[in-house]
Write a protein that holds these residues in place. Structure first.
Motif, PDB file in Angstrom:
ATOM      1  N   ARG A  42     -32.941 -14.392 -43.575  1.00 52.97           N
ATOM      2  CA  ARG A  42     -31.689 -14.014 -42.918  1.00 52.97           C
ATOM      3  C   ARG A  42     -30.496 -14.412 -43.793  1.00 52.97           C
ATOM      4  O   ARG A  42     -29.573 -13.632 -43.985  1.00 52.97           O
ATOM      5  N   ARG A  46     -27.805 -11.937 -45.581  1.00 60.11           N
ATOM      6  CA  ARG A  46     -26.404 -12.120 -45.190  1.00 60.11           C
ATOM      7  C   ARG A  46     -25.528 -12.328 -46.424  1.00 60.11           C
ATOM      8  O   ARG A  46     -24.450 -11.753 -46.533  1.00 60.11           O
ATOM      9  N   SER A  71     -21.049 -13.114 -37.374  1.00 58.92           N
ATOM     10  CA  SER A  71     -22.439 -13.554 -37.227  1.00 58.92           C
ATOM     11  C   SER A  71     -23.249 -12.548 -36.437  1.00 58.92           C
ATOM     12  O   SER A  71     -24.390 -12.236 -36.788  1.00 58.92           O
ATOM     13  N   ASP A  75     -26.457 -10.567 -37.894  1.00 60.89           N
ATOM     14  CA  ASP A  75     -27.736 -10.667 -37.181  1.00 60.89           C
ATOM     15  C   ASP A  75     -28.266  -9.285 -36.835  1.00 60.89           C
ATOM     16  O   ASP A  75     -29.461  -9.012 -36.958  1.00 60.89           O
ATOM     17  N   ASP A  79     -31.753  -7.669 -38.143  1.00 65.00           N
ATOM     18  CA  ASP A  79     -32.737  -7.151 -37.188  1.00 65.00           C
ATOM     19  C   ASP A  79     -33.120  -5.716 -37.505  1.00 65.00           C
ATOM     20  O   ASP A  79     -34.268  -5.310 -37.319  1.00 65.00           O
TER      21      ASP A  79
END
Length: 145
Positions: A42, A46, A71, A75, A79
């Motif tokens: 993640r 990011r 955020s 996220d 996903d």
């Protein structure tokens, strides 16, 4: 900063050239996999999107986006890439999502050629690679439909 001229077919041809597209995506994946474990965490994904400054600029003017909103967006992006919900993004998942993104860009560009200014980088810009592939086909006498 460099300028390329392309349209949707330029991008689509790049995506459909499995060798060129896979090589480009795999090189980008390797550059993002900072701990070399073969998957993107993640935080690695990011960091990649933070470098693109997708949220920090609006027509060249810096804007402030609330941290919670940032955020949540990152996220959501993770996903989308983590197709099997394993908590990491493998090379196959990354290729699949990048293909969808590039085809969406191709659809958005349509058939009218446009000039796009791209920042100089280490050769990992997919739009630049698409334009370079078309130019090499033209120079080589091949069809660049």
């Amino acid at each position: 900063m460099g300028v390329v001229i392309l349209d949707g077919s330029t991008v689509r041809d790049f995506v459909n050239d499995e060798t060129a597209f896979t090589k480009s995506v795999d090189e980008r994946f390797a550059s993002l996999d900072t701990n070399n474990d073969g998957v993107l965490s993640r935080s690695e994904l990011r960091r990649a999107f933070e470098n693109f400054r997708l949220l920090e600029a609006h027509f060249g003017v810096d804007v402030v986006t609330p941290p919670g909103e940032i955020s949540s967006l990152y996220d959501s992006i993770f996903d989308q890439f983590d197709i099997d919900r394993s908590g990491s993004v493998d090379k196959t998942e990354f290729r699949s999502e990048m293909k969808k993104i590039m085809l969406a860009i191709a659809d958005g560009l349509g058939s009218s050629p446009i000039q796009i200014a791209l920042e100089e980088d280490d050769g990992q810009n997919f739009l630049r690679r698409a334009a370079d592939l078309e130019a090499s086909k033209i120079a080589g006498g091949g069809s660049a439909s």
